[in-house]
Every structure is written in structure tokens, then in C-alpha cells.
Design an enzyme around this catalytic site. Structure first.
Site, PDB file in Angstrom:
ATOM      1  N   ASP A  25     -20.808   0.768  -5.186  1.00 24.89           N
ATOM      2  CA  ASP A  25     -20.349   1.355  -6.444  1.00 24.89           C
ATOM      3  C   ASP A  25     -19.851   2.764  -6.119  1.00 24.89           C
ATOM      4  OD1 ASP A  25     -19.950   2.547  -8.857  1.00 24.89           O
ATOM      5  OD2 ASP A  25     -21.841   1.885  -9.757  1.00 24.89           O
TER       6      ASP A  25
ATOM      7  N   ASN B 129      -7.814   2.804  -3.340  1.00 24.13           N
ATOM      8  CA  ASN B 129      -7.106   1.987  -4.331  1.00 24.13           C
ATOM      9  C   ASN B 129      -7.972   1.648  -5.553  1.00 24.13           C
ATOM     10  OD1 ASN B 129      -5.159  -0.213  -5.293  1.00 24.13           O
ATOM     11  ND2 ASN B 129      -6.976  -1.417  -4.744  1.00 24.13           N
TER      12      ASN B 129
ATOM     13  N   TYR C 119      -7.629   8.874 -18.084  1.00 25.66           N
ATOM     14  CA  TYR C 119      -7.007   8.232 -16.911  1.00 25.66           C
ATOM     15  C   TYR C 119      -5.889   9.125 -16.355  1.00 25.66           C
ATOM     16  CZ  TYR C 119      -4.478   4.689 -14.166  1.00 25.66           C
ATOM     17  OH  TYR C 119      -3.854   3.999 -13.164  1.00 25.66           O
TER      18      TYR C 119
ATOM     19  N   ALA D 270      -5.614  12.308 -16.666  1.00 21.21           N
ATOM     20  CA  ALA D 270      -6.246  13.480 -16.037  1.00 21.21           C
ATOM     21  C   ALA D 270      -6.708  13.139 -14.622  1.00 21.21           C
ATOM     22  CB  ALA D 270      -7.430  13.950 -16.882  1.00 21.21           C
TER      23      ALA D 270
ATOM     24  N   LYS E 151      -5.552  10.840 -12.590  1.00 18.87           N
ATOM     25  CA  LYS E 151      -4.438  10.599 -11.655  1.00 18.87           C
ATOM     26  C   LYS E 151      -3.611  11.871 -11.411  1.00 18.87           C
ATOM     27  CE  LYS E 151      -5.189   6.154 -10.846  1.00 18.87           C
ATOM     28  NZ  LYS E 151      -5.494   5.594  -9.528  1.00 18.87           N
TER      29      LYS E 151
HETATM   30  N1  LIG Z   1      -2.227  -2.266 -12.816  1.00 16.87           N
HETATM   31  C1  LIG Z   1      -1.580  -1.191 -13.234  1.00 16.87           C
HETATM   32  O1  LIG Z   1      -0.914  -1.221 -14.302  1.00 16.87           O
HETATM   33  C2  LIG Z   1      -1.601   0.059 -12.414  1.00 16.87           C
HETATM   34  C3  LIG Z   1      -0.577   1.012 -12.590  1.00 16.87           C
HETATM   35  C4  LIG Z   1      -0.607   2.178 -11.872  1.00 16.87           C
HETATM   36  C5  LIG Z   1      -1.652   2.415 -10.985  1.00 16.87           C
HETATM   37  N2  LIG Z   1      -2.620   1.486 -10.826  1.00 16.87           N
HETATM   38  C6  LIG Z   1      -3.726   1.783  -9.898  1.00 16.87           C
HETATM   39  O2  LIG Z   1      -3.832   0.754  -8.938  1.00 16.87           O
HETATM   40  C7  LIG Z   1      -5.186   0.697  -8.454  1.00 16.87           C
HETATM   41  C8  LIG Z   1      -5.650  -0.750  -8.435  1.00 16.87           C
HETATM   42  O3  LIG Z   1      -5.714  -1.235  -9.761  1.00 16.87           O
HETATM   43  P1  LIG Z   1      -5.467  -2.757 -10.166  1.00 16.87           P
HETATM   44  O4  LIG Z   1      -4.335  -2.769 -11.077  1.00 16.87           O
HETATM   45  O5  LIG Z   1      -5.462  -3.622  -8.957  1.00 16.87           O
HETATM   46  O6  LIG Z   1      -6.786  -3.017 -11.049  1.00 16.87           O
HETATM   47  P2  LIG Z   1      -7.954  -4.093 -10.888  1.00 16.87           P
HETATM   48  O7  LIG Z   1      -7.395  -5.430 -10.681  1.00 16.87           O
HETATM   49  O8  LIG Z   1      -8.860  -3.872 -12.049  1.00 16.87           O
HETATM   50  O9  LIG Z   1      -8.662  -3.616  -9.549  1.00 16.87           O
HETATM   51  C9  LIG Z   1      -9.446  -2.447  -9.479  1.00 16.87           C
HETATM   52  C10 LIG Z   1     -10.417  -2.586  -8.332  1.00 16.87           C
HETATM   53  O10 LIG Z   1     -11.262  -1.409  -8.286  1.00 16.87           O
HETATM   54  C11 LIG Z   1     -12.626  -1.860  -8.193  1.00 16.87           C
HETATM   55  N3  LIG Z   1     -13.558  -0.909  -8.770  1.00 16.87           N
HETATM   56  C12 LIG Z   1     -13.591  -0.453 -10.053  1.00 16.87           C
HETATM   57  N4  LIG Z   1     -14.653   0.347 -10.217  1.00 16.87           N
HETATM   58  C13 LIG Z   1     -15.293   0.405  -9.029  1.00 16.87           C
HETATM   59  C14 LIG Z   1     -16.471   1.059  -8.566  1.00 16.87           C
HETATM   60  N5  LIG Z   1     -17.221   1.835  -9.365  1.00 16.87           N
HETATM   61  N6  LIG Z   1     -16.846   0.897  -7.285  1.00 16.87           N
HETATM   62  C15 LIG Z   1     -16.126   0.091  -6.472  1.00 16.87           C
HETATM   63  N7  LIG Z   1     -15.006  -0.548  -6.838  1.00 16.87           N
HETATM   64  C16 LIG Z   1     -14.603  -0.400  -8.105  1.00 16.87           C
HETATM   65  C17 LIG Z   1     -12.637  -3.165  -9.002  1.00 16.87           C
HETATM   66  O11 LIG Z   1     -13.783  -3.911  -8.737  1.00 16.87           O
HETATM   67  P3  LIG Z   1     -14.435  -4.808  -9.934  1.00 16.87           P
HETATM   68  O12 LIG Z   1     -13.295  -5.581 -10.536  1.00 16.87           O
HETATM   69  O13 LIG Z   1     -15.441  -5.637  -9.238  1.00 16.87           O
HETATM   70  O14 LIG Z   1     -15.022  -3.803 -10.886  1.00 16.87           O
HETATM   71  C18 LIG Z   1     -11.347  -3.801  -8.501  1.00 16.87           C
HETATM   72  O15 LIG Z   1     -11.544  -4.396  -7.244  1.00 16.87           O
HETATM   73  C19 LIG Z   1      -6.003   1.612  -9.384  1.00 16.87           C
HETATM   74  O16 LIG Z   1      -6.230   2.845  -8.735  1.00 16.87           O
HETATM   75  C20 LIG Z   1      -5.085   1.804 -10.577  1.00 16.87           C
HETATM   76  O17 LIG Z   1      -5.330   3.025 -11.248  1.00 16.87           O
HETATM   77  C21 LIG Z   1      -2.622   0.309 -11.510  1.00 16.87           C
END
Ligand SMILES: NC(=O)c1ccc[n+]([C@@H]2O[C@H](COP(=O)([O-])OP(=O)(O)OC[C@H]3O[C@@H](n4cnc5c(N)ncnc54)[C@H](OP(=O)(O)O)[C@@H]3O)[C@@H](O)[C@H]2O)c1
Length: 262
Positions: free
Chosen positions: A59, A85, A150, A152, A154
Site C-alpha cells: 500500500d 504509475n 487530483y 493538486a 499532479k
Molecule cells: N485513466 C485516465 O484517465 C488517466 C489520465 C491521466 C493520467 N492517469 C494516470 O495514470 C496512472 C494509472 O492510472 P490508470 O488509469 O491505469 O488507473 P487504474 O486502472 O485505476 O490503475 C491504478 C493502479 O494504481 C494502484 N493503486 C492505487 N492505490 C494504490 C496504493 N495505495 N498502493 C498501491 N497501488 C495503488 C491500483 O491498484 P488497485 O486497483 O488494486 O487499487 C491500480 O493498479 C495514474 O497515475 C493516473 O493518475 C490516468
């Protein structure tokens, strides 16, 4: 840099974007240390990939989670690349977000990358082509309604990356920042997807983000990449003429409010 034979740590490895990046890195010949929350998802990911990879369940919002990752990196003899990530992005009015949700966004999206980088820098410095990638967002340059905490986190991550890049400019470590726009992953619930559709906000597939990340790593001269058009243009306009973006986003506010109230 060449990705082949590099040991790469990626957080949020089993998430929507993380899984796709992990698969592409392994296809390019990397060995992974996959970090995430859920043992089941990580084990399934590592089992599905060809080669010898490990995972760490942690975590990242907790000091012991950060320590577990650092310990495993020591066990594995170091890393060449760190990809921060993992992230969370709850959508909603600030007044409706709990203190815990606000803290989690800062802890997971900003503090965890800072602490991981601080702890892993000595080991990264020993490698010939070390790199760190911080996963930002368009909202790290454009503050967006109902994503204030969020945004803030990023904005903070982007500032941290820029400052540390300058601090490490006389070392071999590359500090990279990738800013995706909305992407179709579980981080966006149905409400957010429907809102983006109504607003005409484009959403990429995770593959697009992963391809940009690979290109960013491979291009030794690049340090920042923004994904998507017209988002890239809005980032520039927001930095020089923010009132133009204020006006554009003001027109979106009734729709954003309607979805946030649901
Ligand atoms: N999707 C978008 O629209 C978007 C746009 C711009 C930037 N991003 C960025 O891209 C990155 C990846 O996001 P995603 O879209 O792939 O979202 P996602 O599918 O929800 O993946 C996020 C990952 O982070 C893990 N995570 C969350 N809290 C955690 C914690 N406390 N400890 C360890 N792991 C944790 C999650 O694990 P669990 O699922 O097991 O909690 C999951 O594996 C993020 O930094 C996000 O801000 C996403």
C-alpha cells in the site's frame, strides 16, 4: 535507452495503464518488478508474462508499503528504471470528498513517488542508463472542476519532476514526465465516462499511453510528453492565457455539476 535487459519497477502494475505498459516493456525485453495493491492481480499479471518477473504487494499510501518496495529492490540487486504509475482519481466536489480521500490522493499520487525516488536514487545512480518516469496527467497542467485534489497532486508531481530534473542535471539519471489525457481504465467510473462523452472529451485506450511511454524512454533527448490533441494546445494556452481556458471550462460546468451530483 534500450529497454532490453533492463530491470524496471512499475507501480500500479496491474491497473488499466500499468498492465499494458508492463506487457509492452516485457515484449521489449525488460525484467519487471511489478508493484500494486492486490496480490491476485499482480500474480496473474506476472504469470501471464513470459520471463522471470517478481511482484511486491504494497500500500503505497503507507510508509511500510514504501519500505516493502525498497526492500524488494535491494533483494533484486537494484533497478534501471522506476515508473511511478499508481494513482487514484476520485471525481466529485471538494466539499463532498472525505479527508481520507483527499489525503489518499496526495499520498499515492505525489508523496509515494517522491519517497520512492528518494530511497531508490542511490541504487539508480549505480546503473549506466538510469531513468525515472512519473505518470502525470493533463490535469497536472490544467486544473479541472471536480478534480481539485487530483489536479493538486499532479501539479505537484510535475513541479517535483521539473525541480529534481534540474537538481540531477549533472548526473546520468533521466527524469521523465508523461501526461495522458482521459484514458479508458477503471480509474474512471461510468459516470465520468458518460460525462466525457457528453462534453466531447476524447478518451484514449491504455495502449496509446503505453506506446508514448516506450517512446519517451527510448528517446534520450526527450523529458516530457503530453498526450492528445487539443489537450496539448490547451496546456500551452492555460500557461499563458488562463482566462481563455477559464471561459471554456465555465461552459462545461453545468454538465460537470450534473454528473458530480449523481
Ligand atoms: N485513466 C485516465 O484517465 C488517466 C489520465 C491521466 C493520467 N492517469 C494516470 O495514470 C496512472 C494509472 O492510472 P490508470 O488509469 O491505469 O488507473 P487504474 O486502472 O485505476 O490503475 C491504478 C493502479 O494504481 C494502484 N493503486 C492505487 N492505490 C494504490 C496504493 N495505495 N498502493 C498501491 N497501488 C495503488 C491500483 O491498484 P488497485 O486497483 O488494486 O487499487 C491500480 O493498479 C495514474 O497515475 C493516473 O493518475 C490516468
Amino acid at each position: 535507452m534500450k529497454i532490453k535487459d533492463k530491470t524496471i519497477l512499475i507501480t500500479g502494475a496491474d491497473g488499466g495503464i500499468g498492465k499494458t505498459i508492463s506487457t509492452m516493456l516485457v515484449d521489449a525485453g525488460a525484467r519487471l518488478i511489478a508493484v500494486g495493491h492486490a496480490e491476485q492481480g499482480l500474480a496473474a499479471l506476472v504469470d501471464s508474462l513470459p520471463g522471470d518477473h517478481v511482484y511486491v504487494t504494497a500500500d503505497l499510501s503507507k510508509p511500510e508499503g514504501i519500505q516493502a518496495v525498497v526492500d524488494e529492490v535491494h533483494n533484486q540487486g537494484g533497478i534501471d528504471v522506476l515508473i511511478n504509475n499508481a494513482g487514484v482519481a476520485p471525481f466529485g466536489f471538494l466539499e463532498q470528498q472525505s479527508t481520507a480521500a483527499i489525503s489518499a490522493q496526495i499520498n499515492i499520487n505525489l508523496l509515494a513517488p517522491m519517497l520512492l525516488i528518494q530511497a531508490l536514487l542511490p541504487m539508480l545512480k549505480q546503473r549506466s542508463e538510469p531513468a525515472i518516469v512519473n505518470m502525470g496527467s493533463t490535469f497536472g497542467s490544467i486544473g479541472y472542476s471536480c478534480y481539485s485534489a487530483y489536479s493538486a497532486s499532479k501539479f505537484g508531481l510535475r513541479g517535483f519532476t521539473e525541480a529534481l530534473r534540474r537538481e540531477l542535471a549533472d548526473t546520468s539519471i533521466r527524469l521523465l514526465y508523461l501526461a495522458p489525457r482521459a484514458t479508458l481504465t477503471p480509474i474512471n467510473n461510468e459516470q465520468v465516462i458518460a460525462m466525457n462523452q457528453e462534453l466531447g472529451n476524447k478518451m484514449d485506450q491504455p495502449k496509446v499511453v503505453a506506446q508514448h511511454l516506450i517512446k519517451l524512454l527510448q528517446n534520450d533527448k526527450a523529458c516530457t510528453r503530453y498526450i492528445g490533441w487539443p489537450e496539448k494546445l490547451f496546456v500551452v494556452i492555460n500557461s499563458v492565457l488562463p482566462q481563455v481556458v477559464d471561459r471554456a471550462l465555465f461552459k462545461q460546468l453545468p454538465v460537470i455539476r450534473r454528473f458530480a451530483q449523481q
